[in-house]
Write a protein that holds these residues in place. Sequence first.
Motif, short mmCIF file in Angstrom:
data_model
loop_
_atom_site.label_atom_id
_atom_site.label_comp_id
_atom_site.label_asym_id
_atom_site.label_seq_id
_atom_site.Cartn_x
_atom_site.Cartn_y
_atom_site.Cartn_z
N PRO A 80 79.71 101.02 64.76
CA PRO A 80 79.25 99.85 63.83
C PRO A 80 80.38 99.19 62.67
O PRO A 80 80.91 100.22 62.32
CB PRO A 80 78.46 100.46 62.96
N VAL A 81 80.98 98.03 62.66
CA VAL A 81 81.62 97.74 61.95
C VAL A 81 80.63 97.53 60.06
O VAL A 81 79.86 97.14 60.11
CB VAL A 81 82.38 96.08 62.07
N GLN A 82 81.40 98.02 59.91
CA GLN A 82 81.33 98.25 58.08
C GLN A 82 82.22 97.44 57.42
O GLN A 82 81.51 96.65 56.56
CB GLN A 82 81.69 99.48 57.62
N GLN A 83 83.12 96.67 57.65
CA GLN A 83 84.24 95.59 56.97
C GLN A 83 84.86 94.67 57.82
O GLN A 83 85.59 95.47 58.58
CB GLN A 83 84.43 96.52 55.71
N VAL A 84 85.38 93.91 57.53
CA VAL A 84 86.98 93.20 58.27
C VAL A 84 88.12 93.21 56.78
O VAL A 84 87.24 92.20 55.66
CB VAL A 84 86.14 92.11 58.86
N VAL A 85 88.52 93.96 57.18
CA VAL A 85 89.42 94.04 56.07
C VAL A 85 90.71 92.92 56.38
O VAL A 85 90.74 91.99 54.98
CB VAL A 85 90.46 94.89 56.19
N SER A 86 91.26 92.54 57.81
CA SER A 86 91.93 90.83 57.51
C SER A 86 91.81 90.71 58.93
O SER A 86 91.76 91.28 59.99
CB SER A 86 93.18 91.72 56.64
N ALA A 87 92.10 89.72 59.41
CA ALA A 87 92.68 89.30 60.18
C ALA A 87 93.51 87.63 60.72
O ALA A 87 93.53 87.42 59.27
CB ALA A 87 91.35 88.12 61.25
N GLN A 88 94.40 87.64 62.16
CA GLN A 88 95.25 86.54 61.54
C GLN A 88 95.08 85.96 63.28
O GLN A 88 94.92 86.32 64.43
CB GLN A 88 96.36 86.98 61.52
N TRP A 89 95.58 85.15 63.26
CA TRP A 89 95.38 84.45 64.95
C TRP A 89 96.98 83.38 64.99
O TRP A 89 97.21 83.44 63.83
CB TRP A 89 94.42 83.53 64.96
N ARG A 90 97.56 84.00 65.82
CA ARG A 90 98.71 83.12 66.63
C ARG A 90 98.66 82.49 68.22
O ARG A 90 97.35 82.93 69.20
CB ARG A 90 100.03 83.29 66.74
N GLN A 91 98.77 81.21 68.82
CA GLN A 91 98.72 80.84 69.94
C GLN A 91 99.88 81.65 71.22
O GLN A 91 99.09 81.66 72.07
CB GLN A 91 98.81 79.29 69.19
N THR A 92 100.80 81.82 70.32
CA THR A 92 101.53 82.58 71.28
C THR A 92 102.29 83.47 70.73
O THR A 92 102.47 83.49 69.52
CB THR A 92 102.51 81.32 71.80
N ALA A 93 103.37 84.06 71.46
CA ALA A 93 103.97 85.26 71.09
C ALA A 93 105.03 84.80 70.04
O ALA A 93 105.57 85.31 69.15
CB ALA A 93 104.89 86.13 71.84
N MET A 94 105.18 83.61 70.19
CA MET A 94 106.25 83.20 69.65
C MET A 94 106.04 81.90 68.41
O MET A 94 106.24 82.28 67.47
CB MET A 94 107.43 81.83 70.62
N ASP A 95 104.63 81.98 68.16
CA ASP A 95 104.33 81.73 66.95
C ASP A 95 104.13 81.96 65.76
O ASP A 95 104.58 83.20 66.37
CB ASP A 95 102.28 81.64 67.52
N THR A 96 103.80 81.69 64.66
CA THR A 96 104.10 82.62 63.90
C THR A 96 102.46 83.44 63.33
O THR A 96 101.53 82.95 63.52
CB THR A 96 104.48 82.49 62.12
N TRP A 97 101.56 84.10 62.72
CA TRP A 97 100.84 84.23 62.92
C TRP A 97 99.91 83.61 60.96
O TRP A 97 100.66 83.49 60.55
CB TRP A 97 100.23 86.11 62.07
N HIS A 98 98.69 83.13 61.84
CA HIS A 98 98.07 82.61 61.02
C HIS A 98 96.40 83.27 59.84
O HIS A 98 95.62 83.58 60.52
CB HIS A 98 96.80 81.24 61.69
N THR A 99 96.37 83.42 59.10
CA THR A 99 95.81 84.45 58.62
C THR A 99 94.25 83.48 58.43
O THR A 99 94.17 82.37 58.00
CB THR A 99 95.48 84.13 56.76
#
Length: 271
Positions: A80-99
């Motif tokens: 079971p998940v106890q905590q989400v510490v951090s997460a980020q997303w991006r559209q493509t491999a060339m894109d920068t990560w967005h928090t």
Amino acid sequence: MRLYTTAQEFMAHPTGVNITTIVPTGNASQDTSELTLLIQMASSAIDQWCYQPLYAHQQTETTHVRPNQMGLEVRLSHFPVQQVVSAQWRQTAMDTWHTINVQAIDMFGTFGAGHKYIAYDFPYGGIYGWGQPPITVQTTYVAGYPNMQLAQAVTAGATSITVDSALGVNPGDTLKIYDGVQYEEATVAGVNGNTITLTSPLQYAHNAGVRVSELPDAVTTACILYTAYLIKERRAGSSIMMNGRVQPMNVIESEDMQLVREFLWPFRRVI
């Protein structure tokens, strides 16, 4: 890794297994050390069979998610998940990560029970085009059940305990202190590093090394049965005496190990 029971707990459990001769011609200290090693082997085997550690651990994984009207619906592999510490997303491999703002997420189920979350602050939501690739999401999270040992002895009436790792412990959790006849449960008021404050004083004194856990009792029982099986297998070789007759080892496996699997089915990850 972390052990799902201790030598003291095993010896107090009604397994019917004599642990005083695990090491031939050995003394009590050697028998206890070897028993602890067998418990470690059983705990490791349980993690392998479940395809995930059952003790609280930090995991980072990357997955592809297609947004919906609510945002990003992210399924995590360990539970079971106890905590989400951090997460980020991006559209493509060339894109920068967005928090991703982890304060703006919602679990499917509550923390400590769920394995999926929705990130509401994703800017595109339901208007993300169908012809576009899925979003890549990277999540670092804590999954599994807190399972630790007292790092320091505590006295009766203490309102805090220090453990070897408080990973996954959250306010409001109920901790089980496995100390034989002095077993008790304590509710968490707060966590500061490896020091856990309690909502009410402890009833009993406890020595360092006593196991403190939120692990379901089914897992602990499975570990005890698995350890008992390892001891029987070591003594019997390929056969064991039952009801006055020599039986093949798979008879013991059909009893002990079948129970182990039944206890562990709810915790086995689908891969």
